[in-house]
Scaffold this motif. Structure first.
Motif, PDB file in Angstrom:
ATOM      1  N   ALA A   1       4.966   0.975  -7.545  1.00  0.00           N
ATOM      2  CA  ALA A   1       4.337   1.801  -8.576  1.00  0.00           C
ATOM      3  C   ALA A   1       2.838   1.972  -8.321  1.00  0.00           C
ATOM      4  O   ALA A   1       2.284   3.082  -8.456  1.00  0.00           O
ATOM      5  CB  ALA A   1       4.579   1.181  -9.946  1.00  0.00           C
ATOM      6  N   LEU A   2       2.169   0.891  -7.950  1.00  0.00           N
ATOM      7  CA  LEU A   2       0.727   0.960  -7.680  1.00  0.00           C
ATOM      8  C   LEU A   2       0.434   1.831  -6.460  1.00  0.00           C
ATOM      9  O   LEU A   2      -0.501   2.636  -6.465  1.00  0.00           O
ATOM     10  CB  LEU A   2       0.171  -0.454  -7.458  1.00  0.00           C
ATOM     11  CG  LEU A   2       0.034  -1.325  -8.706  1.00  0.00           C
ATOM     12  CD1 LEU A   2      -0.376  -2.743  -8.327  1.00  0.00           C
ATOM     13  CD2 LEU A   2      -0.974  -0.719  -9.681  1.00  0.00           C
ATOM     14  N   ILE A   3       1.234   1.698  -5.426  1.00  0.00           N
ATOM     15  CA  ILE A   3       1.008   2.462  -4.198  1.00  0.00           C
ATOM     16  C   ILE A   3       1.197   3.954  -4.446  1.00  0.00           C
ATOM     17  O   ILE A   3       0.396   4.785  -4.000  1.00  0.00           O
ATOM     18  CB  ILE A   3       1.945   1.962  -3.082  1.00  0.00           C
ATOM     19  CG1 ILE A   3       1.459   0.605  -2.574  1.00  0.00           C
ATOM     20  CG2 ILE A   3       2.019   2.962  -1.928  1.00  0.00           C
ATOM     21  CD1 ILE A   3       2.411  -0.087  -1.647  1.00  0.00           C
ATOM     22  N   ILE A   4       2.250   4.318  -5.158  1.00  0.00           N
ATOM     23  CA  ILE A   4       2.522   5.730  -5.413  1.00  0.00           C
ATOM     24  C   ILE A   4       1.489   6.336  -6.372  1.00  0.00           C
ATOM     25  O   ILE A   4       1.086   7.492  -6.223  1.00  0.00           O
ATOM     26  CB  ILE A   4       3.950   5.908  -5.958  1.00  0.00           C
ATOM     27  CG1 ILE A   4       4.963   5.552  -4.860  1.00  0.00           C
ATOM     28  CG2 ILE A   4       4.180   7.338  -6.443  1.00  0.00           C
ATOM     29  CD1 ILE A   4       6.403   5.632  -5.300  1.00  0.00           C
ATOM     30  N   SER A   5       1.031   5.539  -7.343  1.00  0.00           N
ATOM     31  CA  SER A   5       0.092   6.074  -8.338  1.00  0.00           C
ATOM     32  C   SER A   5      -1.328   6.221  -7.795  1.00  0.00           C
ATOM     33  O   SER A   5      -2.060   7.117  -8.215  1.00  0.00           O
ATOM     34  CB  SER A   5       0.084   5.174  -9.576  1.00  0.00           C
ATOM     35  OG  SER A   5      -0.394   3.874  -9.246  1.00  0.00           O
ATOM     36  N   GLN A   6      -1.713   5.358  -6.864  1.00  0.00           N
ATOM     37  CA  GLN A   6      -3.082   5.406  -6.325  1.00  0.00           C
ATOM     38  C   GLN A   6      -3.129   6.268  -5.061  1.00  0.00           C
ATOM     39  O   GLN A   6      -3.433   5.798  -3.955  1.00  0.00           O
ATOM     40  CB  GLN A   6      -3.583   3.992  -6.033  1.00  0.00           C
ATOM     41  CG  GLN A   6      -3.546   3.071  -7.219  1.00  0.00           C
ATOM     42  CD  GLN A   6      -4.357   3.601  -8.397  1.00  0.00           C
ATOM     43  OE1 GLN A   6      -5.512   3.992  -8.235  1.00  0.00           O
ATOM     44  NE2 GLN A   6      -3.754   3.608  -9.581  1.00  0.00           N
ATOM     45  N   LYS A   7      -2.818   7.532  -5.236  1.00  0.00           N
ATOM     46  CA  LYS A   7      -2.710   8.447  -4.093  1.00  0.00           C
ATOM     47  C   LYS A   7      -4.009   8.574  -3.325  1.00  0.00           C
ATOM     48  O   LYS A   7      -4.004   8.738  -2.099  1.00  0.00           O
ATOM     49  CB  LYS A   7      -2.243   9.821  -4.596  1.00  0.00           C
ATOM     50  CG  LYS A   7      -1.924  10.807  -3.488  1.00  0.00           C
ATOM     51  CD  LYS A   7      -1.374  12.103  -4.055  1.00  0.00           C
ATOM     52  CE  LYS A   7      -1.040  13.088  -2.936  1.00  0.00           C
ATOM     53  NZ  LYS A   7      -0.486  14.360  -3.473  1.00  0.00           N
ATOM     54  N   TRP A   8      -5.149   8.504  -4.000  1.00  0.00           N
ATOM     55  CA  TRP A   8      -6.448   8.653  -3.351  1.00  0.00           C
ATOM     56  C   TRP A   8      -6.700   7.570  -2.307  1.00  0.00           C
ATOM     57  O   TRP A   8      -7.446   7.762  -1.340  1.00  0.00           O
ATOM     58  CB  TRP A   8      -7.562   8.611  -4.404  1.00  0.00           C
ATOM     59  CG  TRP A   8      -7.647   7.272  -5.100  1.00  0.00           C
ATOM     60  CD1 TRP A   8      -6.928   6.864  -6.185  1.00  0.00           C
ATOM     61  CD2 TRP A   8      -8.496   6.181  -4.745  1.00  0.00           C
ATOM     62  NE1 TRP A   8      -7.258   5.577  -6.549  1.00  0.00           N
ATOM     63  CE2 TRP A   8      -8.227   5.134  -5.665  1.00  0.00           C
ATOM     64  CE3 TRP A   8      -9.443   5.961  -3.752  1.00  0.00           C
ATOM     65  CZ2 TRP A   8      -8.879   3.908  -5.625  1.00  0.00           C
ATOM     66  CZ3 TRP A   8     -10.096   4.731  -3.696  1.00  0.00           C
ATOM     67  CH2 TRP A   8      -9.813   3.730  -4.631  1.00  0.00           C
ATOM     68  N   LEU A   9      -6.044   6.431  -2.473  1.00  0.00           N
ATOM     69  CA  LEU A   9      -6.263   5.304  -1.568  1.00  0.00           C
ATOM     70  C   LEU A   9      -5.087   5.074  -0.627  1.00  0.00           C
ATOM     71  O   LEU A   9      -5.272   4.764   0.553  1.00  0.00           O
ATOM     72  CB  LEU A   9      -6.525   4.033  -2.386  1.00  0.00           C
ATOM     73  CG  LEU A   9      -6.801   2.748  -1.607  1.00  0.00           C
ATOM     74  CD1 LEU A   9      -8.117   2.876  -0.823  1.00  0.00           C
ATOM     75  CD2 LEU A   9      -6.866   1.552  -2.554  1.00  0.00           C
ATOM     76  N   THR A  10      -3.876   5.246  -1.152  1.00  0.00           N
ATOM     77  CA  THR A  10      -2.676   4.874  -0.389  1.00  0.00           C
ATOM     78  C   THR A  10      -1.894   6.058   0.167  1.00  0.00           C
ATOM     79  O   THR A  10      -0.951   5.862   0.925  1.00  0.00           O
ATOM     80  CB  THR A  10      -1.731   4.057  -1.287  1.00  0.00           C
ATOM     81  OG1 THR A  10      -1.297   4.886  -2.392  1.00  0.00           O
ATOM     82  CG2 THR A  10      -2.424   2.819  -1.833  1.00  0.00           C
ATOM     83  N   GLY A  11      -2.271   7.279  -0.234  1.00  0.00           N
ATOM     84  CA  GLY A  11      -1.524   8.451   0.218  1.00  0.00           C
ATOM     85  C   GLY A  11      -0.312   8.749  -0.631  1.00  0.00           C
ATOM     86  O   GLY A  11       0.431   9.700  -0.349  1.00  0.00           O
TER      87      GLY A  11
END
Length: 324
Positions: free
Chosen positions: A128-138
């Motif tokens: 959830a964190l990876i998908i939501s933080q698109k600016w950092l994780t893509g």
């Protein structure tokens, strides 16, 4: 459990060493080389998961998350902060070790299935964190453009044998580390906690401390493999956290045999190759693999590694019968 004699163990070690030396020269095709690299990296992850699942008896489903997090830490450190490659792998290992310790300290306050549920929830939180933080994780696409590793000015090429040799060295170092660990007093203590916790605690073993240390220890080479995986594929993707990869690596541990280390390594290589060979069957290949796993566990409850032990016992018994 019977162990092979020292000459047999020495002969097996020599054979494995020769195979490791010859492998980069034998496997030259691009597709075959890619398959071998992935198989070796998955073998590292599966054998380290065996430390907590097999030896310590911890139903830890956060293990594959450690693999994925390391890839993202390496990717972010190199792409956004310009951290030199190799140093970003060390950073990934350190970050994952801390996360493993914190996760274990929280989850191991519980028992049984609740540990599995909490660690599985940890995986879903990471996704959830990876998908939501698109600016950092893509986001769902992943973080593309992870640079190749370089050593002494030489850039490791995915098309050459470099990553294959690196994956071999990583697997060898991981296996030596695990064998040393499980044969130490620490290894005996976590097995004692698995088999009879009340008695082990009565003998002065700290259950929480030893299990947290087991989780941290199992995360070290897993994180290193995850970082190398991201550099090799030049992308850190949320697909690493998928349930399919988790079940695949878990199948490697169960199929190979828990509390053996070598069993999950064998199963990782076999399953990776079989999965690729059955790719033409589409989703049906997962059903075929599931049937193979069920049949193996039905007739070999101890996994593939127990087959060698059974043959050793039969050979020894036959010799004793002839001698009698």
């Amino acid at each position: 459990m019977s162990l092979p004699s020292t000459p047999l163990r020495l002969a097996a070690a020599v054979v494995v060493l020769l195979l490791a030396i010859l492998l980069p020269f034998v496997v030259t095709g691009g597709a075959a080389k890619n398959l071998v690299v992935l198989a070796l990296l998955f073998a590292v992850v599966a054998s380290n998961w065996d430390l907590t699942l097999g030896y310590a008896g911890i139903f830890n489903f956060a293990h594959v998350a450690f693999f994925g997090i390391a890839g993202y830490v390496s990717a972010i450190a190199t792409i956004y902060f310009g951290l030199p490659v190799w140093l970003d792998i060390a950073l990934a290992v350190a970050v994952v070790a801390v996360l493993a310790g914190v996760t274990a300290a929280l989850a191991l306050r519980l028992r049984g299935i609740y540990v599995a549920l909490v660690t599985f929830a940890f995986v879903q939180l990471c996704v959830a964190l990876i998908i939501s933080q698109k600016w950092l994780t893509g986001g769902a696409v992943g973080l593309v453009g992870v640079p190749d590793l370089a050593l002494f000015g030489h850039r490791l090429s995915p098309s050459g044998p470099d990553y294959l040799i690196l994956a071999e060295l990583l697997l060898i170092a991981s296996t030596v580390f695990l064998r040393f660990l499980v044969r130490s007093d620490f290894g005996l203590s976590i097995v004692a906690l698995r088999d009879n916790e009340a008695y082990a605690v009565a003998r002065g073993i700290s259950a929480t401390r030893q299990r947290v240390l087991a989780m941290v220890a199992s995360s070290l080479f897993t994180a290193a493999a995850g970082a190398v995986y991201a550099h090799y594929l030049i992308v850190a993707s949320p697909d690493v956290f998928s349930f399919s990869l988790t079940t695949l690596i878990l199948s490697m541990v169960l199929l190979g045999g828990g509390a053996t280390i070598y069993g999950p390594i064998m199963a990782a290589i076999a399953l990776t190759v079989v999965t690729e060979q059955l790719a033409g069957f589409g989703v049906v290949r997962f059903m075929i693999i599931a049937v193979l796993i069920v049949l193996t566990l039905r007739f070999l409850p101890g996994g593939l590694w127990s087959l060698g032990e059974r043959l050793t016992v039969l050979r020894r018994n036959s010799k004793q019968g002839i001698g009698a």
